[in-house]
Design a protein around this motif. Structure first.
Motif, PDB file in Angstrom:
ATOM      1  N   VAL A  95     -11.761  10.605  -2.047  1.00 48.26           N
ATOM      2  CA  VAL A  95     -13.043  10.015  -1.640  1.00 48.26           C
ATOM      3  C   VAL A  95     -13.611   9.234  -2.824  1.00 48.26           C
ATOM      4  O   VAL A  95     -13.617   9.718  -3.953  1.00 48.26           O
ATOM      5  CB  VAL A  95     -14.037  11.110  -1.187  1.00 48.26           C
ATOM      6  N   GLY A  96     -14.029   8.001  -2.561  1.00 50.40           N
ATOM      7  CA  GLY A  96     -14.545   7.126  -3.605  1.00 50.40           C
ATOM      8  C   GLY A  96     -13.501   6.174  -4.168  1.00 50.40           C
ATOM      9  O   GLY A  96     -13.833   5.235  -4.888  1.00 50.40           O
ATOM     10  N   ALA A  97     -12.231   6.389  -3.836  1.00 49.70           N
ATOM     11  CA  ALA A  97     -11.177   5.497  -4.315  1.00 49.70           C
ATOM     12  C   ALA A  97     -11.297   4.144  -3.623  1.00 49.70           C
ATOM     13  O   ALA A  97     -11.636   4.063  -2.443  1.00 49.70           O
ATOM     14  CB  ALA A  97      -9.801   6.106  -4.057  1.00 49.70           C
ATOM     15  N   ALA A  98     -11.021   3.087  -4.368  1.00 44.64           N
ATOM     16  CA  ALA A  98     -11.108   1.726  -3.843  1.00 44.64           C
ATOM     17  C   ALA A  98      -9.936   0.913  -4.364  1.00 44.64           C
ATOM     18  O   ALA A  98      -9.492   1.119  -5.498  1.00 44.64           O
ATOM     19  CB  ALA A  98     -12.422   1.077  -4.275  1.00 44.64           C
ATOM     20  N   SER A  99      -9.452  -0.006  -3.543  1.00 48.02           N
ATOM     21  CA  SER A  99      -8.309  -0.800  -3.943  1.00 48.02           C
ATOM     22  C   SER A  99      -8.264  -2.105  -3.162  1.00 48.02           C
ATOM     23  O   SER A  99      -8.572  -2.127  -1.976  1.00 48.02           O
ATOM     24  CB  SER A  99      -7.023  -0.004  -3.663  1.00 48.02           C
ATOM     25  N   ARG A 100      -7.865  -3.159  -3.850  1.00 50.72           N
ATOM     26  CA  ARG A 100      -7.528  -4.398  -3.147  1.00 50.72           C
ATOM     27  C   ARG A 100      -6.055  -4.267  -2.785  1.00 50.72           C
ATOM     28  O   ARG A 100      -5.220  -4.002  -3.638  1.00 50.72           O
ATOM     29  CB  ARG A 100      -7.761  -5.608  -4.047  1.00 50.72           C
ATOM     30  N   GLU A 110      -5.037  -9.806   3.050  1.00 52.50           N
ATOM     31  CA  GLU A 110      -5.629  -9.070   1.937  1.00 52.50           C
ATOM     32  C   GLU A 110      -6.880  -8.344   2.432  1.00 52.50           C
ATOM     33  O   GLU A 110      -7.688  -8.907   3.167  1.00 52.50           O
ATOM     34  CB  GLU A 110      -6.017 -10.026   0.822  1.00 52.50           C
ATOM     35  N   ILE A 111      -7.016  -7.088   2.026  1.00 53.43           N
ATOM     36  CA  ILE A 111      -8.211  -6.307   2.339  1.00 53.43           C
ATOM     37  C   ILE A 111      -8.676  -5.606   1.071  1.00 53.43           C
ATOM     38  O   ILE A 111      -7.938  -5.520   0.088  1.00 53.43           O
ATOM     39  CB  ILE A 111      -7.962  -5.246   3.442  1.00 53.43           C
ATOM     40  N   VAL A 112      -9.897  -5.097   1.112  1.00 54.64           N
ATOM     41  CA  VAL A 112     -10.380  -4.167   0.103  1.00 54.64           C
ATOM     42  C   VAL A 112     -10.635  -2.870   0.857  1.00 54.64           C
ATOM     43  O   VAL A 112     -11.315  -2.864   1.890  1.00 54.64           O
ATOM     44  CB  VAL A 112     -11.650  -4.671  -0.602  1.00 54.64           C
TER      45      VAL A 112
END
Length: 195
Positions: free
Chosen positions: A147-152, A159-161
């Motif tokens: 939880v809280g992880a983010a990635s392009r 392409e998404i984030v």
């Protein structure tokens, strides 16, 4: 000719009736264990800044800009996602303008409003990770993407984030021009995940 010109000058100007409608507004789909729905519009900026500017920008934005890969920080309806060594996506769901908040910061930075470029899609439920992994190579096991992880990353050809907002919930940010493709891809993935 003079009468026609005079008539144009005295006629009240009518402004066109234009209403901006959010892309995919109100669309959602539900399968066993998964819901895919378009989230309400939010304010967003693409932020670039060197390390020396982070304290001033964090103070202005009201959220500490994360410094580690695959991390995010949230406070008061505003989320900052680390996208690169000097790059963040800042999302405000509280109706405030992060671009205006950065305008008064004299420290070196670049802040560009991208609110109308992006839309967000929520994928929630026990099958949320499987739905996204139908077209995304990102390892979404909780140990590697908590939880809280983010990635392009990518979803299919787009392409998404990606942001994990809860153990079984994700926020998928994509460009408006690809939103129908992304929503349809996730909808198909949710049906496969439900099987």
């Amino acid at each position: 000719m003079a009468k026609a010109a005079a008539a144009r000058k005295t006629a009240p100007a009518t402004s066109p009736s234009v209403e901006r409608r959010p892309a995919l507004a109100g669309r959602s789909t539900t399968a066993t264990g998964v819901k895919v729905e378009v989230l309400p519009p939010a304010e967003r900026i693409s932020l670039r800044a060197p390390e020396a500017s982070l304290a001033a920008l964090s103070k202005a934005l009201g959220v500490t800009l994360p410094k580690k890969p695959k991390t995010s920080a949230s406070k008061g309806g505003r989320t900052a996602l680390w996208l690169g060594p000097d790059e963040w996506l800042v999302i405000d769901e509280a109706g405030k303008d992060p671009l205006a908040d950065c305008a008064g910061v004299s420290a070196l930075h670049s802040a560009v409003g991208i609110s109308h470029r992006n839309i967000a899609i929520a994928v929630t439920g026990t099958g949320a990770a499987a739905t996204i992994n139908a077209g995304c190579p990102q390892d979404l096991w909780p140990d590697g993407f908590p939880v809280g992880a983010a990635s392009r990353t990518i979803l299919g050809k787009t392409e998404i984030v990606l942001l994990r907002t809860a153990p079984d919930a994700f926020r998928v940010e994509c460009w408006r021009s690809f939103s129908d493709y992304v929503f349809t891809f996730l909808s198909e993935g949710s049906r496969d995940a439900a099987v």
